[in-house]
Design a protein around this motif. Structure first.
Motif, short mmCIF file in Angstrom:
data_model
loop_
_atom_site.label_atom_id
_atom_site.label_comp_id
_atom_site.label_asym_id
_atom_site.label_seq_id
_atom_site.Cartn_x
_atom_site.Cartn_y
_atom_site.Cartn_z
N LEU A 89 0.80 -1.23 0.00
CA LEU A 89 0.00 0.00 0.00
C LEU A 89 0.83 1.28 0.00
O LEU A 89 0.37 2.31 -0.53
N PRO A 90 2.05 1.30 0.58
CA PRO A 90 2.86 2.52 0.46
C PRO A 90 3.11 2.92 -1.00
O PRO A 90 3.20 4.11 -1.32
N LEU B 102 -0.56 7.98 -5.69
CA LEU B 102 -1.58 9.00 -5.49
C LEU B 102 -0.96 10.36 -5.23
O LEU B 102 -1.43 11.40 -5.73
N ASP B 103 0.09 10.40 -4.42
CA ASP B 103 0.81 11.65 -4.16
C ASP B 103 1.28 12.28 -5.47
O ASP B 103 1.12 13.48 -5.71
N TYR C 78 -8.81 8.69 -8.47
CA TYR C 78 -9.37 9.21 -7.24
C TYR C 78 -10.50 10.18 -7.57
O TYR C 78 -10.54 10.79 -8.63
N ASP D 104 -0.42 15.90 0.37
CA ASP D 104 -0.03 14.61 0.91
C ASP D 104 -1.28 13.75 1.05
O ASP D 104 -2.37 14.25 1.31
N VAL D 105 -1.09 12.44 0.92
CA VAL D 105 -2.21 11.50 1.00
C VAL D 105 -2.06 10.62 2.23
O VAL D 105 -0.99 10.06 2.48
N SER D 106 -3.15 10.54 2.99
CA SER D 106 -3.22 9.61 4.11
C SER D 106 -4.23 8.53 3.74
O SER D 106 -5.42 8.83 3.53
N LEU D 107 -3.78 7.29 3.63
CA LEU D 107 -4.64 6.21 3.19
C LEU D 107 -5.38 5.60 4.36
O LEU D 107 -4.80 5.35 5.42
N VAL E 39 0.10 4.84 -2.12
CA VAL E 39 0.14 6.20 -1.60
C VAL E 39 1.10 7.07 -2.42
O VAL E 39 0.79 8.21 -2.77
N SER E 40 2.25 6.53 -2.78
CA SER E 40 3.21 7.28 -3.58
C SER E 40 2.64 7.63 -4.95
O SER E 40 2.82 8.75 -5.45
N ALA F 59 -9.35 7.60 1.48
CA ALA F 59 -8.12 8.34 1.77
C ALA F 59 -8.48 9.78 2.10
O ALA F 59 -9.64 10.21 1.95
#
Length: 230
Positions: free
Chosen positions: A142-143, A149-150, A215, A163-166, A146-147, A185
């Motif tokens: 999952l990291p 999506l960022d 997204y 910044d994205v918090s999942l 997140v990368s 997210a």
């Protein structure tokens, strides 16, 4: 011309045009089950045109999203609601299959159809159907999602630090190689503005990479208030 033949023909021509530009070919099998239930004044020829334009638009959008992948498309039901003298709002479903895969993946889409130009532009495509099937996606990297999506948000909002918090992530489908992941997210703009986001992505287990995560910001109509996806 029969609706199935027309949708297939138009889709194949569109795919060939893309391939001529040194991009990977994209193939379509037009099922054309479309029933324009909300626009009773449309005749058979108009419905044929909608099917063909929808198939072509979906092909183009999938080609852009999954560059380097070979994808087949089966068009499902397409419904239309008239929103102006010129435009129809389209809502529909289809299935896609990647080269080498046995299983088809469901997609849903929304778009506007210009009855004057007989074109569908920029359809919004959501991968995966509404389903009770889901399992936790904790075993996936999952990291990396997140990368990805960022990077996508940074490209869209270049004047902001994002910044994205999942949050909760679940696998809601698979073709045997690629998992469909749905996640909640929060996009954090400039360190303080927090906006809920719904995420869909494919994870290719064999290649070990995320494919074109998408997204959507969820906003309650008329209030401007963002809410998390359900």
């Amino acid at each position: 011309m029969h609706r199935i033949l027309l949708a297939t023909l138009i889709g194949t021509v569109a795919a060939g045009t893309v391939a001529a530009g040194n991009a990977p070919g994209l193939f379509v099998e037009g099922r054309a089950d479309a029933k324009v239930s909300s626009a009773p004044t449309l005749d058979a020829r108009a419905r044929d045109a909608i099917d063909a334009a929808t198939a072509a638009a979906l092909i183009g959008a999938l080609q852009s999203r999954f560059e380097g992948e070979r994808v087949e498309l089966r068009l499902g039901e397409v419904k239309a609601d008239r929103v102006s003298l010129r435009d129809l709002a389209l809502h529909g479903d289809a299935r896609i299959r990647f080269a080498g895969a046995q299983a088809w993946m469901p997609i849903r889409f929304d778009a506007l159809y210009d009855t004057t130009g007989m074109v569908v532009e920029s359809p919004n495509i959501v991968i995966g159907a509404r389903t009770a099937y889901a399992k936790r996606a904790d075993a996936l990297p999952l990291p990396g999602l997140v990368s990805a999506l960022d990077a996508a948000l940074d490209a869209e909002f270049q004047s902001n630090a994002v910044d994205v918090s999942l949050g909760k992530a679940q696998v809601i489908g698979s073709d045997g190689r690629r998992d469909i992941v749905a996640a909640d997210a929060v996009a954090i703009f400039d360190g303080h503005d927090r906006v809920p986001v719904s995420v869909r992505a494919l994870y290719d287990r064999e290649a070990g990479r995320w494919l074109a995560p998408s997204y959507d910001f969820d906003v309650v109509a008329g209030t401007g208030e963002a809410v998390a996806a359900r």
